[in-house]
Motif scaffolding. Structure first.
Motif, PDB file in Angstrom:
ATOM      1  N   ALA A 135      -5.787  -0.214  11.404  1.00  0.00           N
ATOM      2  CA  ALA A 135      -6.941  -0.262  10.489  1.00  0.00           C
ATOM      3  C   ALA A 135      -6.636  -0.919   9.149  1.00  0.00           C
ATOM      4  CB  ALA A 135      -7.541   1.125  10.290  1.00  0.00           C
ATOM      5  N   SER A 136      -5.571  -1.670   9.063  1.00  0.00           N
ATOM      6  CA  SER A 136      -5.267  -2.401   7.824  1.00  0.00           C
ATOM      7  C   SER A 136      -6.391  -3.369   7.488  1.00  0.00           C
ATOM      8  CB  SER A 136      -3.948  -3.168   7.954  1.00  0.00           C
ATOM      9  OG  SER A 136      -2.869  -2.286   8.046  1.00  0.00           O
ATOM     10  N   CYS A 137      -6.939  -3.999   8.506  1.00  0.00           N
ATOM     11  CA  CYS A 137      -8.035  -4.954   8.296  1.00  0.00           C
ATOM     12  C   CYS A 137      -9.250  -4.265   7.698  1.00  0.00           C
ATOM     13  CB  CYS A 137      -8.388  -5.663   9.602  1.00  0.00           C
ATOM     14  SG  CYS A 137      -8.820  -4.562  10.972  1.00  0.00           S
ATOM     15  N   ALA A 138      -9.579  -3.092   8.206  1.00  0.00           N
ATOM     16  CA  ALA A 138     -10.749  -2.360   7.717  1.00  0.00           C
ATOM     17  C   ALA A 138     -10.544  -1.869   6.291  1.00  0.00           C
ATOM     18  CB  ALA A 138     -11.059  -1.187   8.645  1.00  0.00           C
ATOM     19  N   ARG A 139      -9.337  -1.446   5.969  1.00  0.00           N
ATOM     20  CA  ARG A 139      -9.058  -0.944   4.623  1.00  0.00           C
ATOM     21  C   ARG A 139      -9.133  -2.040   3.566  1.00  0.00           C
ATOM     22  NH1 ARG A 139      -5.400   2.162   7.415  1.00  0.00           N
ATOM     23  NH2 ARG A 139      -3.640   0.833   6.905  1.00  0.00           N
ATOM     24  N   ILE A 140      -8.716  -3.251   3.899  1.00  0.00           N
ATOM     25  CA  ILE A 140      -8.694  -4.325   2.901  1.00  0.00           C
ATOM     26  C   ILE A 140     -10.035  -5.027   2.751  1.00  0.00           C
ATOM     27  CG2 ILE A 140      -7.988  -6.291   4.333  1.00  0.00           C
ATOM     28  CD1 ILE A 140      -5.945  -6.905   2.017  1.00  0.00           C
ATOM     29  N   CYS A 141     -10.937  -4.863   3.706  1.00  0.00           N
ATOM     30  CA  CYS A 141     -12.214  -5.571   3.675  1.00  0.00           C
ATOM     31  C   CYS A 141     -13.062  -5.113   2.480  1.00  0.00           C
ATOM     32  CB  CYS A 141     -12.993  -5.342   4.970  1.00  0.00           C
ATOM     33  SG  CYS A 141     -14.565  -6.244   5.000  1.00  0.00           S
ATOM     34  N   PRO A 142     -13.374  -6.025   1.549  1.00  0.00           N
ATOM     35  CA  PRO A 142     -14.130  -5.626   0.363  1.00  0.00           C
ATOM     36  C   PRO A 142     -15.596  -5.297   0.656  1.00  0.00           C
ATOM     37  CG  PRO A 142     -13.791  -7.993   0.357  1.00  0.00           C
ATOM     38  CD  PRO A 142     -12.996  -7.434   1.517  1.00  0.00           C
ATOM     39  N   ASP A 143     -16.090  -5.714   1.803  1.00  0.00           N
ATOM     40  CA  ASP A 143     -17.489  -5.471   2.139  1.00  0.00           C
ATOM     41  C   ASP A 143     -17.683  -4.450   3.255  1.00  0.00           C
ATOM     42  OD1 ASP A 143     -18.513  -7.344   0.241  1.00  0.00           O
ATOM     43  OD2 ASP A 143     -17.787  -8.936   1.558  1.00  0.00           O
TER      44      ASP A 143
END
Length: 70
Positions: free
Chosen positions: A54-62
């Motif tokens: 879930a690194s991608c989900a955590r960094i997503c600003p939107d």
């Protein structure tokens, strides 16, 4: 453990932050798709390699990325 990553492609602004943090390097920008905002949205090219970190989900600003673990 397997995981499924989904993107709200209509809201993705193509910032590519998610592509930089994926440890498996499977999150890419989809060059074949343009959303209604005019951006190439992110996608996962090999879902079977996803570890569900879930690194991608955590960094997503939107907050356009959802990670489900099975």
């Amino acid at each position: 453990m397997s995981a499924k990553v989904t993107f709200n492609t209509d809201r993705c602004k193509g910032c590519e932050l998610c592509t930089t943090v994926c440890p498996k390097h499977i999150v890419v920008m989809d060059a074949n798709v343009v959303n209604h905002k005019g951006y190439h949205p992110a996608t996962v090219k090999e879902m079977e390699l996803c570890i569900g970190c879930a690194s991608c989900a955590r960094i997503c600003p939107d907050s356009v990325i959802t990670v489900e673990k099975f």
